[in-house]
Design a protein around this motif. Structure first.
Motif, PDB file in Angstrom:
ATOM      1  N   SER A 194      35.621  26.808  45.547  1.00 17.13           N
ATOM      2  CA  SER A 194      36.261  27.859  45.904  1.00 17.13           C
ATOM      3  C   SER A 194      35.660  28.716  46.771  1.00 17.13           C
ATOM      4  N   GLY A 195      36.192  29.784  47.333  1.00 20.53           N
ATOM      5  CA  GLY A 195      35.636  30.802  47.912  1.00 20.53           C
ATOM      6  C   GLY A 195      35.350  31.859  46.770  1.00 20.53           C
ATOM      7  N   PRO A 196      35.386  33.214  46.934  1.00 16.15           N
ATOM      8  CA  PRO A 196      35.084  34.160  45.936  1.00 16.15           C
ATOM      9  C   PRO A 196      36.158  34.261  45.074  1.00 16.15           C
ATOM     10  N   GLU A 197      35.945  34.509  43.702  1.00 14.32           N
ATOM     11  CA  GLU A 197      36.529  34.649  42.553  1.00 14.32           C
ATOM     12  C   GLU A 197      36.210  35.824  41.797  1.00 14.32           C
ATOM     13  N   GLU A 198      37.094  36.038  40.616  1.00 14.75           N
ATOM     14  CA  GLU A 198      36.828  37.431  39.867  1.00 14.75           C
ATOM     15  C   GLU A 198      35.523  37.353  39.109  1.00 14.75           C
ATOM     16  N   TYR A 199      35.366  36.282  38.337  1.00 11.93           N
ATOM     17  CA  TYR A 199      34.511  36.248  37.233  1.00 11.93           C
ATOM     18  C   TYR A 199      32.748  36.295  37.959  1.00 11.93           C
ATOM     19  N   ASP A 200      32.946  35.597  39.011  1.00  8.32           N
ATOM     20  CA  ASP A 200      31.301  35.401  39.562  1.00  8.32           C
ATOM     21  C   ASP A 200      31.492  36.435  40.884  1.00  8.32           C
ATOM     22  N   ASN A 201      32.338  36.478  41.496  1.00  7.59           N
ATOM     23  CA  ASN A 201      32.222  37.231  42.804  1.00  7.59           C
ATOM     24  C   ASN A 201      32.942  38.526  42.938  1.00  7.59           C
ATOM     25  N   HIS A 202      33.437  39.157  41.830  1.00 15.75           N
ATOM     26  CA  HIS A 202      34.140  40.392  41.971  1.00 15.75           C
ATOM     27  C   HIS A 202      35.392  40.546  42.798  1.00 15.75           C
ATOM     28  N   TRP A 203      36.165  39.165  42.945  1.00 11.91           N
ATOM     29  CA  TRP A 203      37.088  39.074  43.939  1.00 11.91           C
ATOM     30  C   TRP A 203      38.344  38.885  42.989  1.00 11.91           C
ATOM     31  N   TRP A 204      39.500  39.836  43.254  1.00 10.95           N
ATOM     32  CA  TRP A 204      40.872  39.852  42.547  1.00 10.95           C
ATOM     33  C   TRP A 204      41.730  40.364  43.571  1.00 10.95           C
ATOM     34  N   LYS A 205      42.824  39.461  43.755  1.00  6.17           N
ATOM     35  CA  LYS A 205      43.709  39.778  44.659  1.00  6.17           C
ATOM     36  C   LYS A 205      45.161  40.028  44.080  1.00  6.17           C
ATOM     37  N   GLU A 206      45.778  41.197  44.372  1.00  3.37           N
ATOM     38  CA  GLU A 206      47.154  41.344  44.072  1.00  3.37           C
ATOM     39  C   GLU A 206      48.119  40.753  45.104  1.00  3.37           C
ATOM     40  N   LEU A 207      48.840  40.011  44.606  1.00  6.09           N
ATOM     41  CA  LEU A 207      49.727  39.380  45.652  1.00  6.09           C
ATOM     42  C   LEU A 207      51.340  39.839  44.972  1.00  6.09           C
ATOM     43  N   GLN A 208      51.707  40.369  46.175  1.00  6.54           N
ATOM     44  CA  GLN A 208      53.070  40.904  45.901  1.00  6.54           C
ATOM     45  C   GLN A 208      54.415  40.053  46.292  1.00  6.54           C
ATOM     46  N   PRO A 209      55.389  40.426  45.766  1.00  8.74           N
ATOM     47  CA  PRO A 209      56.609  39.332  46.238  1.00  8.74           C
ATOM     48  C   PRO A 209      56.758  39.169  47.715  1.00  8.74           C
ATOM     49  N   GLY A 210      56.834  37.818  48.036  1.00 11.45           N
ATOM     50  CA  GLY A 210      56.864  37.536  49.505  1.00 11.45           C
ATOM     51  C   GLY A 210      55.573  37.329  50.305  1.00 11.45           C
ATOM     52  N   GLU A 211      54.483  37.875  49.537  1.00 10.81           N
ATOM     53  CA  GLU A 211      53.152  37.832  50.260  1.00 10.81           C
ATOM     54  C   GLU A 211      52.512  36.328  49.904  1.00 10.81           C
ATOM     55  N   LYS A 212      51.649  36.142  50.926  1.00  6.77           N
ATOM     56  CA  LYS A 212      51.036  34.738  50.834  1.00  6.77           C
ATOM     57  C   LYS A 212      49.318  35.094  50.948  1.00  6.77           C
ATOM     58  N   PHE A 213      48.560  34.202  50.306  1.00  7.87           N
ATOM     59  CA  PHE A 213      47.225  34.202  50.467  1.00  7.87           C
ATOM     60  C   PHE A 213      46.833  32.502  50.594  1.00  7.87           C
TER      61      PHE A 213
END
Length: 701
Positions: A252-271
């Motif tokens: 993976s790329g960054p993630e919350e536990y190890d890399n301080h990454w968190w993304k809020e995905l709003q309705p209709g949004e893509k990541f």
């Protein structure tokens, strides 16, 4: 249960849609798990996704049995024919959370390595907090349908450790020695809380590890290989999921536990995740690195630099060391041209009269250093038949730069309302359009006003965990910047397709393939000890394709002939970054530099199609003997080094590559010091003392 698959002449993916509509990935390349039972297949999750507030079903902190990742259901799939192979899209859905997940797999005709990435789409009515999403997940890695073996002892795990001036140092251990024990005893299965976790934080993508790994199964004789393609934080892990004796890999790329990454995905949004590469094939680490080398060439921006492999002179290393002036440059330019160099790069210091580290940012030539303007030096370079280049570090601004005091904070990385400072510099945030415009103006001035055809783009500080400005998390801010910088690079190459931009991160601190699918050349190291530089040169092509891997050759002012030869051999099977005070290197020693460059030009056109070999294994810093070569079906170029220590004779087994018909030493041509013999594909060389290197051409049958 239904199956679907996609294949090229080199590899295959097979999937099974189970009765509960879960998709299991049951074959990747040589790793066929199609005959395992259905209960085991239920553990073979295609995509791991952890959403805030959702359950998780395992012990510890590893990314297995995530929710809603474990409960995604098959919706459809599509195969598209591509110029180099095929692309598969597998769509899954979790209706309870309103999450739609599309896995993309790009298969190539000429390599077993597959490119993989994932897109998440919120099709529900509530915001979704994304804590983790895999770019690639495989359960049952390297096991080839045989789940009876002891994977902890059967698998050798290769980790590409990275350090400033000690890049690409592969360490190989069994999974057991690496800390992952075998959990199944008869019919008793235990859930493991252990993971082997390799993580990179901040914006040097290679600060502690190269974003690569390999797993060699000595029982099934197959190898898994992977790389993560992000110019910032990333994570991968190996773990036992505790069911059915299955070994899992998650990239993976960054993630919350190890890399301080968190993304809020709003309705209709893509990541969309970062891309990763993964392959499984029969054979050992060399066959796997062959496949990865082909893949790296497949994904790279087409460019002439990686075909021509011009010889580059840079004035820094064991040379001017950041203190350029018109008076110092001209005799060095003369010497570089005489030696056969084709590019000439003025390295750091051209923009300030004295100490400049904490004041960079305006990038205007120093009139003290260049009284008649830097154009005088640039024109002089061109008059000698070479393409001129300048050093630049566009992502930073010194804390004492006058411009920094005038700019708003949203130009820079910030945390807790304060600008991030690293080593007396601020870090620019390329999310800001004004920052990108500023960077464009600098590059345009270098190219259009000063007339440079080469930019050494350095990067000597890091961001820390990221920025909280216009971001859902620190890691989200960093990833946005990473991607904005890549888009900026794409725009630069769109405007100036012929320019060569060297990727340098204080040497090799950012040699990932987010950067290197764009840049044609990578500065591999800033190692100043020429013997250790040879150790790094011998393994550089394991993480960077040979034609992109630039290695310094920097003869000393007062060294001997063997020191010059060693320096030249270091660079002669990759890209030559010539340096040193050549105007002060005299006599036969200067002749040896010229001979090395002339010899390189005789075969350099073959390097972009040849594959790397390591007959003595992947060397380590301070190994007494080491070797590295390039081969095709009928010939081989092989460099052999004796560093410090070791006996005077070394035998190298070449039988793995075919029958050796003839061995010729091609550099240096006149040699009364060393000897070599070939007997039944065993090359024996005798180097009577330490710090000797030679280059051979070998014909194969």
């Amino acid at each position: 249960m239904t199956r679907f698959e996609v294949s090229t002449t080199s590899t295959k993916l097979v999937f099974e849609v189970l009765d509960d509509k879960k998709v299991a990935l049951i074959q990747v390349g040589s790793n066929d798990l199609s005959n395992v039972d259905e209960e085991t297949k239920k553990q073979m999750t295609l995509t791991e996704v952890k959403v805030t507030g959702e359950n998780i079903h395992h012990k510890g902190v590893g990314f297995v049995a995530t929710e809603p990742g474990s409960n995604l259901q098959y919706l459809n799939h599509q195969v598209i024919n591509m110029p180099q192979g095929k692309q598969l899209a597998v769509v899954q859905i979790n209706r309870e959370t309103g999450l739609k997940v599309t896995n993309y797999y790009q298969l190539y005709d000429d390599t077993e390595v597959i490119r993989s990435w994932v897109t998440l789409e919120n099709i529900g009515e509530d915001n979704l907090g994304i804590e983790y999403v895999s770019s690639f997940a495989l359960t049952g890695v390297d096991q080839a349908g045989d789940l009876s073996g002891n994977y902890a002892e059967d698998n050798i795990f290769y980790v590409a450790n990275n350090d400033w001036t000690a890049e690409a140092q592969w360490k190989a251990n069994s999974l057991k020695d690496a800390g992952l024990d075998y959990w199944v005893d008869g019919n008793k299965e235990q859930a493991s809380s252990k993971r082997i976790s390799i993580t990179n934080n901040s914006s040097w993508s290679c600060s502690e590890y190269s974003p690569n790994g390999m797993l060699v199964n000595t029982k099934t004789n197959q190898t898994a290989i992977w790389q993560i393609e992000n110019n910032g934080a990333w994570h991968y892990e190996l773990t036992d999921i505790g069911t059915g004796n299955l070994l899992a890999v998650r990239l993976s790329g960054p993630e919350e536990y190890d890399n301080h990454w968190w993304k809020e995905l709003q309705p209709g949004e893509k990541f969309t995740t970062v891309t990763v590469a993964f392959g499984q094939l029969k054979g050992g680490f060399e066959e796997a690195l062959d496949a990865m080398t082909k893949y790296r060439r497949d994904i790279r921006r087409p460019n002439q630099d990686d075909q021509h492999l011009a010889v580059i002179f840079n004035d820094y290393m064991n040379g001017l060391s950041g203190d350029p002036t018109t008076a110092k440059e001209k005799p060095l330019i003369d010497a570089a041209a005489k030696a056969g160099c084709e590019y000439y790069v003025v390295d750091c210091g051209w923009y300030a009269p004295g100490y400049w580290w904490d004041s960079v940012g305006e990038w205007k030539p120093s009139t003290e250093r260049f009284p008649n303007g830097i154009e005088e030096v640039i024109n002089y370079i061109r008059s000698k038949g070479m393409v001129p280049g300048l050093w630049l570090e566009i992502e930073v601004m010194g804390i004492k730069c006058p411009l920094a005091k005038q700019l708003p904070d949203d130009w820079f990385f910030t945390r807790h309302g304060k600008r991030v400072i690293d080593s007396d510099r601020y870090h620019l945030d390329f999310i800001n359009p004004a920052v990108r415009k500023y960077a464009d103006d600098v590059v345009d001035r270098l190219v259009e006003q000063y007339g440079v055809g080469y930019i050494k783009m350095d990067y000597n500080i890091t961001t820390g965990i990221g920025t909280d400005h216009n971001a859902d998390s620190y890691g989200d801010g960093l990833l946005k910047h990473n991607r904005a910088y890549l888009q900026w690079l794409d725009d630069v190459f769109q405007r100036y397709p012929e320019i060569v931009i060297e990727n340098c991160g204080s040497g090799g601190m950012r040699h990932d393939y987010a950067m290197l699918q764009r840049h044609s050349i990578q500065s591999m190291t800033d190692q100043t000890d020429y013997v250790r530089n040879g150790n790094i040169a011998a393994v550089g092509a394991s993480v960077v394709s040979p034609e992109q891997c630039a290695i310094w050759s920097y003869p000393l002012k007062d060294g001997d002939n063997e020191e010059v030869i060693f320096n030249m051999v270091n660079a002669m099977l990759v890209r030559i970054h010539q340096s040193g005070l050549l105007n002060e290197v005299k006599g036969q020693r200067l002749d040896l530099v010229q001979e090395g460059i002339a010899t390189y030009k005789q075969y350099r056109d073959q390097i972009p199609t040849m594959l790397p070999i390591w007959p003595m294994g992947l060397s380590q810093i301070d190994d007494p003997w080491f070797s590295y070569g390039l081969r095709n079906d009928h010939e081989m170029y092989l460099a052999v080094w004796r560093g410090k220590g070791g006996d005077e004779a070394q035998t190298i087994d070449l039988s793995h590559y075919g029958n050796v018909m003839n061995v010729t030493q091609i550099y240096p041509k006149n040699d009364k010091l060393t000897t070599y013999t070939n007997n039944n594909n065993q090359l024996t060389v005798k180097f009577p003392h330490e710090k000797i290197a030679r280059l051979y051409h070998i014909k194969l049958k």
